[in-house]
Design a protein around this motif. Structure first.
Motif, PDB file in Angstrom:
ATOM      1  N   VAL A 166      51.495 -34.430 -15.217  1.00 13.96           N
ATOM      2  CA  VAL A 166      51.097 -34.311 -13.815  1.00 13.96           C
ATOM      3  C   VAL A 166      49.925 -33.332 -13.714  1.00 13.96           C
ATOM      4  CG1 VAL A 166      51.817 -33.691 -11.479  1.00 13.96           C
ATOM      5  CG2 VAL A 166      53.465 -34.745 -13.045  1.00 13.96           C
ATOM      6  N   LEU A 167      48.840 -33.785 -13.093  1.00 15.88           N
ATOM      7  CA  LEU A 167      47.686 -32.929 -12.811  1.00 15.88           C
ATOM      8  C   LEU A 167      47.564 -32.767 -11.306  1.00 15.88           C
ATOM      9  CD1 LEU A 167      44.984 -34.393 -15.250  1.00 15.88           C
ATOM     10  CD2 LEU A 167      46.400 -32.374 -15.593  1.00 15.88           C
ATOM     11  N   SER A 168      47.164 -31.601 -10.848  1.00 14.85           N
ATOM     12  CA  SER A 168      47.065 -31.355  -9.409  1.00 14.85           C
ATOM     13  C   SER A 168      45.621 -31.112  -8.983  1.00 14.85           C
ATOM     14  CB  SER A 168      47.923 -30.156  -9.015  1.00 14.85           C
ATOM     15  OG  SER A 168      47.346 -28.952  -9.473  1.00 14.85           O
ATOM     16  N   TYR A 169      45.327 -31.493  -7.732  1.00 14.29           N
ATOM     17  CA  TYR A 169      44.022 -31.179  -7.152  1.00 14.29           C
ATOM     18  C   TYR A 169      43.785 -29.676  -7.153  1.00 14.29           C
ATOM     19  CZ  TYR A 169      43.246 -35.875  -5.138  1.00 14.29           C
ATOM     20  OH  TYR A 169      43.017 -37.214  -4.954  1.00 14.29           O
ATOM     21  N   LYS A 170      44.845 -28.920  -6.889  1.00 15.65           N
ATOM     22  CA  LYS A 170      44.704 -27.458  -6.797  1.00 15.65           C
ATOM     23  C   LYS A 170      44.201 -26.883  -8.112  1.00 15.65           C
ATOM     24  CE  LYS A 170      45.279 -23.671  -4.330  1.00 15.65           C
ATOM     25  NZ  LYS A 170      44.519 -23.450  -3.079  1.00 15.65           N
ATOM     26  N   ASP A 171      44.748 -27.361  -9.219  1.00 18.30           N
ATOM     27  CA  ASP A 171      44.325 -26.865 -10.527  1.00 18.30           C
ATOM     28  C   ASP A 171      42.927 -27.360 -10.891  1.00 18.30           C
ATOM     29  OD1 ASP A 171      46.697 -25.502 -10.852  1.00 18.30           O
ATOM     30  OD2 ASP A 171      47.667 -27.127 -11.971  1.00 18.30           O
ATOM     31  N   LEU A 172      42.638 -28.616 -10.551  1.00 23.86           N
ATOM     32  CA  LEU A 172      41.360 -29.214 -10.934  1.00 23.86           C
ATOM     33  C   LEU A 172      40.206 -28.782 -10.037  1.00 23.86           C
ATOM     34  CD1 LEU A 172      42.488 -32.880 -11.709  1.00 23.86           C
ATOM     35  CD2 LEU A 172      41.775 -31.158 -13.374  1.00 23.86           C
ATOM     36  N   TYR A 173      40.485 -28.691  -8.727  1.00 25.06           N
ATOM     37  CA  TYR A 173      39.398 -28.486  -7.759  1.00 25.06           C
ATOM     38  C   TYR A 173      39.539 -27.227  -6.917  1.00 25.06           C
ATOM     39  CZ  TYR A 173      39.024 -33.452  -8.908  1.00 25.06           C
ATOM     40  OH  TYR A 173      38.932 -34.648  -9.575  1.00 25.06           O
ATOM     41  N   GLY A 174      40.713 -26.600  -6.980  1.00 27.01           N
ATOM     42  CA  GLY A 174      40.923 -25.391  -6.183  1.00 27.01           C
ATOM     43  C   GLY A 174      41.332 -25.666  -4.749  1.00 27.01           C
ATOM     44  N   TRP A 175      41.573 -26.938  -4.416  1.00 22.62           N
ATOM     45  CA  TRP A 175      41.952 -27.334  -3.056  1.00 22.62           C
ATOM     46  C   TRP A 175      43.098 -28.338  -3.118  1.00 22.62           C
ATOM     47  CZ3 TRP A 175      39.402 -25.904   1.597  1.00 22.62           C
ATOM     48  CH2 TRP A 175      38.222 -25.152   1.434  1.00 22.62           C
ATOM     49  N   THR A 176      43.992 -28.288  -2.125  1.00 21.31           N
ATOM     50  CA  THR A 176      44.968 -29.356  -1.934  1.00 21.31           C
ATOM     51  C   THR A 176      44.467 -30.245  -0.799  1.00 21.31           C
ATOM     52  OG1 THR A 176      46.270 -28.188  -0.251  1.00 21.31           O
ATOM     53  CG2 THR A 176      46.831 -27.785  -2.578  1.00 21.31           C
ATOM     54  N   MET A 177      45.010 -31.457  -0.688  1.00 14.46           N
ATOM     55  CA  MET A 177      44.601 -32.326   0.413  1.00 14.46           C
ATOM     56  C   MET A 177      45.026 -31.750   1.761  1.00 14.46           C
ATOM     57  SD  MET A 177      42.608 -34.762  -0.166  1.00 14.46           S
ATOM     58  CE  MET A 177      42.724 -35.400   1.501  1.00 14.46           C
ATOM     59  N   ASP A 178      46.149 -31.058   1.815  1.00 12.72           N
ATOM     60  CA  ASP A 178      46.548 -30.401   3.065  1.00 12.72           C
ATOM     61  C   ASP A 178      45.475 -29.417   3.520  1.00 12.72           C
ATOM     62  OD1 ASP A 178      48.911 -31.782   3.222  1.00 12.72           O
ATOM     63  OD2 ASP A 178      50.145 -30.179   2.385  1.00 12.72           O
ATOM     64  N   GLU A 179      44.939 -28.643   2.572  1.00 13.81           N
ATOM     65  CA  GLU A 179      43.901 -27.657   2.893  1.00 13.81           C
ATOM     66  C   GLU A 179      42.598 -28.344   3.287  1.00 13.81           C
ATOM     67  OE1 GLU A 179      45.472 -24.154  -0.195  1.00 13.81           O
ATOM     68  OE2 GLU A 179      43.929 -25.585  -0.814  1.00 13.81           O
ATOM     69  N   ILE A 180      42.289 -29.446   2.607  1.00 14.96           N
ATOM     70  CA  ILE A 180      41.056 -30.180   2.917  1.00 14.96           C
ATOM     71  C   ILE A 180      41.120 -30.780   4.318  1.00 14.96           C
ATOM     72  CG2 ILE A 180      39.687 -32.222   2.306  1.00 14.96           C
ATOM     73  CD1 ILE A 180      40.418 -31.625  -0.638  1.00 14.96           C
ATOM     74  N   VAL A 181      42.275 -31.353   4.670  1.00 11.94           N
ATOM     75  CA  VAL A 181      42.425 -31.972   5.989  1.00 11.94           C
ATOM     76  C   VAL A 181      42.308 -30.927   7.098  1.00 11.94           C
ATOM     77  CG1 VAL A 181      44.040 -33.194   7.506  1.00 11.94           C
ATOM     78  CG2 VAL A 181      43.739 -33.937   5.144  1.00 11.94           C
ATOM     79  N   LYS A 182      42.756 -29.717   6.834  1.00 19.43           N
ATOM     80  CA  LYS A 182      42.593 -28.643   7.818  1.00 19.43           C
ATOM     81  C   LYS A 182      41.119 -28.355   8.079  1.00 19.43           C
ATOM     82  CE  LYS A 182      46.953 -26.179   7.045  1.00 19.43           C
ATOM     83  NZ  LYS A 182      47.574 -24.917   6.539  1.00 19.43           N
ATOM     84  N   GLN A 183      40.288 -28.571   7.048  1.00 19.46           N
ATOM     85  CA  GLN A 183      38.858 -28.330   7.185  1.00 19.46           C
ATOM     86  C   GLN A 183      38.110 -29.523   7.777  1.00 19.46           C
ATOM     87  OE1 GLN A 183      37.179 -25.405   6.344  1.00 19.46           O
ATOM     88  NE2 GLN A 183      39.215 -24.530   6.055  1.00 19.46           N
ATOM     89  N   GLY A 202      39.584 -32.512   9.067  1.00 20.00           N
ATOM     90  CA  GLY A 202      40.244 -33.300  10.094  1.00 20.00           C
ATOM     91  C   GLY A 202      40.774 -34.612   9.535  1.00 20.00           C
ATOM     92  N   ARG A 203      41.301 -35.460  10.403  1.00 20.92           N
ATOM     93  CA  ARG A 203      41.921 -36.717   9.977  1.00 20.92           C
ATOM     94  C   ARG A 203      40.906 -37.831   9.720  1.00 20.92           C
ATOM     95  NH1 ARG A 203      47.499 -37.554  10.145  1.00 20.92           N
ATOM     96  NH2 ARG A 203      48.533 -35.522  10.185  1.00 20.92           N
ATOM     97  N   LYS A 204      39.636 -37.595  10.025  1.00 16.91           N
ATOM     98  CA  LYS A 204      38.609 -38.588   9.765  1.00 16.91           C
ATOM     99  C   LYS A 204      37.849 -38.210   8.498  1.00 16.91           C
ATOM    100  CE  LYS A 204      34.748 -41.037  11.946  1.00 16.91           C
ATOM    101  NZ  LYS A 204      33.849 -41.112  13.124  1.00 16.91           N
ATOM    102  N   GLU A 218      54.348 -44.495   3.333  1.00 17.33           N
ATOM    103  CA  GLU A 218      52.876 -44.485   3.298  1.00 17.33           C
ATOM    104  C   GLU A 218      52.362 -43.059   3.427  1.00 17.33           C
ATOM    105  OE1 GLU A 218      49.430 -47.170   5.369  1.00 17.33           O
ATOM    106  OE2 GLU A 218      50.739 -46.078   6.723  1.00 17.33           O
ATOM    107  N   CYS A 219      51.224 -42.792   2.807  1.00 18.66           N
ATOM    108  CA  CYS A 219      50.595 -41.475   2.919  1.00 18.66           C
ATOM    109  C   CYS A 219      50.373 -41.135   4.393  1.00 18.66           C
ATOM    110  CB  CYS A 219      49.265 -41.469   2.173  1.00 18.66           C
ATOM    111  SG  CYS A 219      48.311 -39.942   2.391  1.00 18.66           S
ATOM    112  N   ILE A 220      50.693 -39.898   4.771  1.00 21.01           N
ATOM    113  CA  ILE A 220      50.589 -39.491   6.175  1.00 21.01           C
ATOM    114  C   ILE A 220      49.144 -39.453   6.669  1.00 21.01           C
ATOM    115  CG2 ILE A 220      52.727 -38.177   6.118  1.00 21.01           C
ATOM    116  CD1 ILE A 220      51.105 -35.648   5.725  1.00 21.01           C
ATOM    117  N   PHE A 221      48.186 -39.429   5.738  1.00 19.99           N
ATOM    118  CA  PHE A 221      46.773 -39.401   6.134  1.00 19.99           C
ATOM    119  C   PHE A 221      46.121 -40.783   6.073  1.00 19.99           C
ATOM    120  CE2 PHE A 221      47.065 -34.973   4.130  1.00 19.99           C
ATOM    121  CZ  PHE A 221      47.401 -34.390   5.338  1.00 19.99           C
ATOM    122  N   ALA A 222      46.867 -41.816   5.649  1.00 17.62           N
ATOM    123  CA  ALA A 222      46.287 -43.138   5.415  1.00 17.62           C
ATOM    124  C   ALA A 222      45.960 -43.949   6.663  1.00 17.62           C
ATOM    125  CB  ALA A 222      47.220 -43.951   4.514  1.00 17.62           C
ATOM    126  N   PRO A 223      46.670 -43.785   7.800  1.00 18.21           N
ATOM    127  CA  PRO A 223      46.418 -44.672   8.940  1.00 18.21           C
ATOM    128  C   PRO A 223      44.969 -44.723   9.409  1.00 18.21           C
ATOM    129  CG  PRO A 223      48.459 -43.490   9.282  1.00 18.21           C
ATOM    130  CD  PRO A 223      47.830 -42.912   8.041  1.00 18.21           C
TER     131      PRO A 223
END
Length: 341
Positions: free
Chosen positions: A115-132, A134-136, A230-235
């Motif tokens: 298992v590889l994570s965005y946090k380890d690879l890029y320093g960001w999680t998708m939750d953190e990115i969406v906060k920056q 938004g949903r679009k 389904e992913c909560i950000f997919a709609p």
């Protein structure tokens, strides 16, 4: 239900969306698995004695892919070593739960898991990115990061192939999306059953001609454990529009899925049209069609507090990166001059 059309003497329990045949469970299993075996052998997807990483999300596609590859590998003696590779995007309430399913698959199918994570690879999680962001446009970040993360994981594991669970519906949707966007480069690649990201590890799609509905039916009747949320950000994803269009067309004619794929395979690209060539990213040294790869472009915007900077054209952020590197060089030169005084 009527009798099984294979005349095995049993009653049918389902009607195949792909062919319209009414089949019993055993005949459906045989037909489903044989078609995937035919796809693998006809396209020469694997060589004996090689290692295959299966992109595992815990969903129906990757779960069925892992199960069927293990079954066919043993039945037809492919001689493959199978591994599971998962990416943790950092989506609370979605990926953390689906990874539990992947761990169950690991135990059930006796396959090693990485298992590889965005946090380890890029320093960001998708939750953190969406906060920056938004949903679009959040799916733009996730798509770019996930593709690169899978490739990086395959390189880390030193495998020979990366197998993904893209099914016929996925590929038909992608053909429609690339036509609507006028994306010739991706239109040329999206129907290929084998693609190379430039790192020497081919991506293969054993489920290329397998209908999504039949994957669901196979998982159901095989009683496979998979994650169905389904992913909560997919709609808000652009792909959703292509999916709705495809489903509406499928209601009229189920063969439309295969027809779109075959049309995509048959499209001729003007040879005079200049297409991107692969090179190395100047920042991370990863394979890219630009001087700065899209992942680094998106990360630069995030790290500067300007997340939308990397959306769309890359020229603005490439200019900023160049200016940043120029400023760093000037600073280093000033330091050297002061030391020599």
């Amino acid at each position: 239900m009527p009798a099984c059309t294979k005349q095995c003497g049993k009653n049918a329990v389902l009607k195949r969306p792909k062919t319209g045949d009414t089949l019993c469970k055993e005949c459906f299993f045989e037909a489903f698995e044989n078609e995937i075996h035919f796809t693998i052998t006809r396209a020469n997807l694997f060589k004996p004695g090689t290692t295959v990483a299966i992109g595992a999300s815990g969903g129906k596609d990757s779960t069925v892919l892992a199960y069927v590859l293990k079954l066919l590998n043993e039945k037809y003696q492919y001689g493959l070593k199978l591994l599971l590779l998962s990416i943790d995007e950092g989506i609370t309430g979605y990926r953390d739960d689906s990874l539990k399913t992947v761990e169950q698959n690991r135990d059930d199918y006796k396959m090693p898991l990485k298992v590889l994570s965005y946090k380890d690879l890029y320093g960001w999680t998708m939750d953190e990115i969406v906060k920056q962001i938004g949903r679009k446009n959040n799916c733009t970040f996730c798509g770019v990061f996930r593709r690169q993360a899978l490739d990086r994981g395959a390189t880390y594991l030193n495998v020979n192939y990366l197998a993904t669970g893209h099914n016929a519906d996925d590929i038909a949707e992608t053909v429609l999306m690339n036509i609507l966007r006028g994306d010739l480069a991706r239109l040329r690649r999206c129907t290929s059953i084998i693609t190379d990201s430039g790192d020497g590890i081919p991506r293969v799609k054993p489920l290329k001609y397998t209908y999504e509905k039949e994957i669901v039916m196979y998982a159901y009747f095989r009683k496979l454990v998979y994650f169905s949320t389904e992913c909560i950000f997919a709609p808000n994803a652009y792909r959703g529009h292509a999916r709705i269009l495809l489903k509406d067309l499928e209601k009229i004619d189920p063969s439309v899925i295969m027809n779109i794929i075959q049309s995509g395979e048959s499209l001729l690209i003007n040879e005079d049209r200049k297409l991107p060539t692969l090179t190395k990213c100047q920042k991370c040294s990863y394979v890219s069609s630009q001087q700065i790869c899209k992942a680094c472009v998106l990360l630069e915007g995030l790290n500067r507090g300007l997340p939308k900077l990397g959306i769309g054209k890359s020229s603005r952020v490439n200019k900023l990166i160049a200016e940043k590197q120029h400023d760093r060089c000037n600073t280093e030169c000033d330091i050297l001059k002061s030391c020599n005084m």
